[in-house]
Motif scaffolding. Sequence first.
Motif, PDB file in Angstrom:
ATOM      1  N   ASP A   1      70.439  -6.915 125.459  1.00  0.00           N
ATOM      2  CA  ASP A   1      71.170  -5.655 125.471  1.00  0.00           C
ATOM      3  C   ASP A   1      71.254  -5.174 124.021  1.00  0.00           C
ATOM      4  N   ARG A   2      70.401  -4.197 123.660  1.00  0.00           N
ATOM      5  CA  ARG A   2      70.299  -3.773 122.269  1.00  0.00           C
ATOM      6  C   ARG A   2      71.616  -3.235 121.743  1.00  0.00           C
ATOM      7  N   LEU A   3      72.329  -2.449 122.564  1.00  0.00           N
ATOM      8  CA  LEU A   3      73.581  -1.865 122.099  1.00  0.00           C
ATOM      9  C   LEU A   3      74.604  -2.955 121.784  1.00  0.00           C
ATOM     10  N   THR A   4      74.737  -3.925 122.691  1.00  0.00           N
ATOM     11  CA  THR A   4      75.670  -5.026 122.446  1.00  0.00           C
ATOM     12  C   THR A   4      75.274  -5.814 121.209  1.00  0.00           C
ATOM     13  N   ALA A   5      73.976  -6.074 121.077  1.00  0.00           N
ATOM     14  CA  ALA A   5      73.495  -6.837 119.921  1.00  0.00           C
ATOM     15  C   ALA A   5      73.786  -6.096 118.617  1.00  0.00           C
ATOM     16  N   MET A   6      73.608  -4.775 118.617  1.00  0.00           N
ATOM     17  CA  MET A   6      73.904  -3.983 117.422  1.00  0.00           C
ATOM     18  C   MET A   6      75.387  -4.042 117.093  1.00  0.00           C
ATOM     19  N   GLN A   7      76.249  -3.950 118.128  1.00  0.00           N
ATOM     20  CA  GLN A   7      77.689  -4.016 117.892  1.00  0.00           C
ATOM     21  C   GLN A   7      78.087  -5.384 117.337  1.00  0.00           C
ATOM     22  N   VAL A   8      77.473  -6.442 117.877  1.00  0.00           N
ATOM     23  CA  VAL A   8      77.758  -7.795 117.397  1.00  0.00           C
ATOM     24  C   VAL A   8      77.322  -7.941 115.939  1.00  0.00           C
ATOM     25  N   PHE A   9      76.128  -7.449 115.633  1.00  0.00           N
ATOM     26  CA  PHE A   9      75.613  -7.558 114.261  1.00  0.00           C
ATOM     27  C   PHE A   9      76.535  -6.839 113.268  1.00  0.00           C
ATOM     28  N   ARG A  10      76.946  -5.644 113.620  1.00  0.00           N
ATOM     29  CA  ARG A  10      77.827  -4.912 112.704  1.00  0.00           C
ATOM     30  C   ARG A  10      79.145  -5.647 112.504  1.00  0.00           C
ATOM     31  N   GLN A  11      79.701  -6.185 113.592  1.00  0.00           N
ATOM     32  CA  GLN A  11      80.986  -6.869 113.474  1.00  0.00           C
ATOM     33  C   GLN A  11      80.867  -8.142 112.642  1.00  0.00           C
ATOM     34  N   VAL A  12      79.782  -8.875 112.823  1.00  0.00           N
ATOM     35  CA  VAL A  12      79.552 -10.077 112.016  1.00  0.00           C
ATOM     36  C   VAL A  12      79.442  -9.704 110.542  1.00  0.00           C
ATOM     37  N   ALA A  13      78.705  -8.630 110.258  1.00  0.00           N
ATOM     38  CA  ALA A  13      78.516  -8.213 108.870  1.00  0.00           C
ATOM     39  C   ALA A  13      79.834  -7.757 108.251  1.00  0.00           C
TER      40      ALA A  13
ATOM     41  N   GLU B   1      66.898 -10.878 115.633  1.00  0.00           N
ATOM     42  CA  GLU B   1      65.940 -11.368 114.647  1.00  0.00           C
ATOM     43  C   GLU B   1      64.582 -11.634 115.278  1.00  0.00           C
ATOM     44  N   ALA B   2      64.585 -12.150 116.497  1.00  0.00           N
ATOM     45  CA  ALA B   2      63.316 -12.384 117.182  1.00  0.00           C
ATOM     46  C   ALA B   2      62.626 -11.065 117.498  1.00  0.00           C
ATOM     47  N   HIS B   3      63.420 -10.056 117.850  1.00  0.00           N
ATOM     48  CA  HIS B   3      62.860  -8.744 118.166  1.00  0.00           C
ATOM     49  C   HIS B   3      62.156  -8.135 116.948  1.00  0.00           C
ATOM     50  N   PHE B   4      62.789  -8.273 115.756  1.00  0.00           N
ATOM     51  CA  PHE B   4      62.218  -7.672 114.553  1.00  0.00           C
ATOM     52  C   PHE B   4      61.255  -8.619 113.838  1.00  0.00           C
ATOM     53  N   GLY B   5      61.313  -9.870 114.208  1.00  0.00           N
ATOM     54  CA  GLY B   5      60.473 -10.836 113.492  1.00  0.00           C
ATOM     55  C   GLY B   5      60.904 -10.987 112.049  1.00  0.00           C
ATOM     56  N   ALA B   6      62.196 -10.853 111.808  1.00  0.00           N
ATOM     57  CA  ALA B   6      62.726 -10.949 110.445  1.00  0.00           C
ATOM     58  C   ALA B   6      64.128 -11.537 110.500  1.00  0.00           C
ATOM     59  N   ARG B   7      64.476 -12.303 109.449  1.00  0.00           N
ATOM     60  CA  ARG B   7      65.822 -12.868 109.387  1.00  0.00           C
ATOM     61  C   ARG B   7      66.771 -11.805 108.855  1.00  0.00           C
ATOM     62  N   LEU B   8      67.887 -11.594 109.557  1.00  0.00           N
ATOM     63  CA  LEU B   8      68.867 -10.581 109.157  1.00  0.00           C
ATOM     64  C   LEU B   8      70.048 -11.188 108.417  1.00  0.00           C
ATOM     65  N   ILE B   9      70.382 -12.452 108.742  1.00  0.00           N
ATOM     66  CA  ILE B   9      71.536 -13.119 108.143  1.00  0.00           C
ATOM     67  C   ILE B   9      71.126 -14.535 107.734  1.00  0.00           C
ATOM     68  N   ASN B  10      71.368 -14.867 106.484  1.00  0.00           N
ATOM     69  CA  ASN B  10      71.248 -16.249 106.047  1.00  0.00           C
ATOM     70  C   ASN B  10      72.586 -16.921 106.281  1.00  0.00           C
ATOM     71  N   ARG B  11      72.607 -18.066 106.963  1.00  0.00           N
ATOM     72  CA  ARG B  11      73.876 -18.724 107.237  1.00  0.00           C
ATOM     73  C   ARG B  11      73.726 -20.240 107.126  1.00  0.00           C
ATOM     74  N   THR B  12      74.817 -20.803 106.666  1.00  0.00           N
ATOM     75  CA  THR B  12      74.952 -22.256 106.641  1.00  0.00           C
ATOM     76  C   THR B  12      76.230 -22.583 107.393  1.00  0.00           C
ATOM     77  N   THR B  13      76.602 -23.823 107.422  1.00  0.00           N
ATOM     78  CA  THR B  13      77.843 -24.201 108.117  1.00  0.00           C
ATOM     79  C   THR B  13      79.070 -23.641 107.404  1.00  0.00           C
ATOM     80  N   ARG B  14      78.931 -23.253 106.118  1.00  0.00           N
ATOM     81  CA  ARG B  14      80.101 -22.807 105.356  1.00  0.00           C
ATOM     82  C   ARG B  14      80.091 -21.328 105.025  1.00  0.00           C
ATOM     83  N   ARG B  15      78.944 -20.740 104.915  1.00  0.00           N
ATOM     84  CA  ARG B  15      78.911 -19.339 104.486  1.00  0.00           C
ATOM     85  C   ARG B  15      77.732 -18.617 105.112  1.00  0.00           C
ATOM     86  N   MET B  16      77.761 -17.258 105.009  1.00  0.00           N
ATOM     87  CA  MET B  16      76.688 -16.415 105.520  1.00  0.00           C
ATOM     88  C   MET B  16      76.535 -15.215 104.609  1.00  0.00           C
TER      89      MET B  16
END
Length: 304
Positions: free
Chosen positions: A2-14, A41-56
């Motif tokens: 669901d592209r719309l949901t995914a976009m909303q999730v991405f914005r909120q995470v950011a 990220e799979a859709h674009f074939g690119a990493r959007l967020i670098n994340r570790t267990t402590r930070r992103m």
Amino acid sequence: MDRLTAMQVFRQVAELNSFSQAGRSLGLSAPAVSKNIAELEAHFGARLINRTTRRMALTEEGRIYLEHVERALEALAEADRALCPIKSEPGGTLRVSAPMTVTLTRLSTAVPAFLSRYPDLKLDLHLDDRRVDLIRDGFDMAIRGSDNLEDSSLIARKLGVMPHVVCAAPSYFAERGVPATPADLRAHNCIRFSLSGHADVWEFTRNGKTERVSVESRYSVTSSLAVRDALRASFGLSLIPRPYVEADIAAGRLQTVLDDWKTVKTTLYAIYPSRQHIAPKIRVFLDFLVEEFNAEPRKTTTDR
């Protein structure tokens, strides 16, 4: 995805810089948040967020995408805000196709008062006795008169029934005689409303017996008002909806005949595309039509 949901999730995470906080604000589980980001990220074939267990942190691609996502989501929110008043209050332009004579004899005098109730509503009323294609021609609604309404995917709401009468001026009958049976009509000058479904054959029933009279005429016309004018001028007789000549009959300008025979009735319908998500502008106009067709007819400027 669901592209719309995914976009909303991405914005909120950011914005919150946290998967878990974004999930709580959106009512989603942490795995659901991660799944939406992974699918993007799979859709674009690119990493959007670098994340570790402590930070992103957003990648360069993530920052570029976030700018576009924020503009897109704000545009959608603006569209929703623009539509909300239309959904709740009658407004915008209502395009209606209606038969000319029905409108002039039963509706036109009441339209100004109707529009006064809804200052945000515009009415684009097309008067034409010919049938239109609602979807192709861009109409919200049509008023139609029919002896038998054809099958259709459109919704039809019954407004009223118009019985027909055979009538002419008393001076015409004085000159040509009064028909005693439907068959006698063949000797008379019949005026035809040529758009009627029964223009060529007039049908009469009495005591279980039906008679059909083929009509030939020197005068065929696509307006019932023109038929009425010819009747008043003593040119001939016609089979016409009684409401169109009610005032003339009451005033003695026209006289009915063959009253002991039953003849056709035209049922009036409001036709519109769907019962689901009916716009307020359509709903209030439907209510107006039902009110008017169940009220006593008004005198109009055409009743002269």
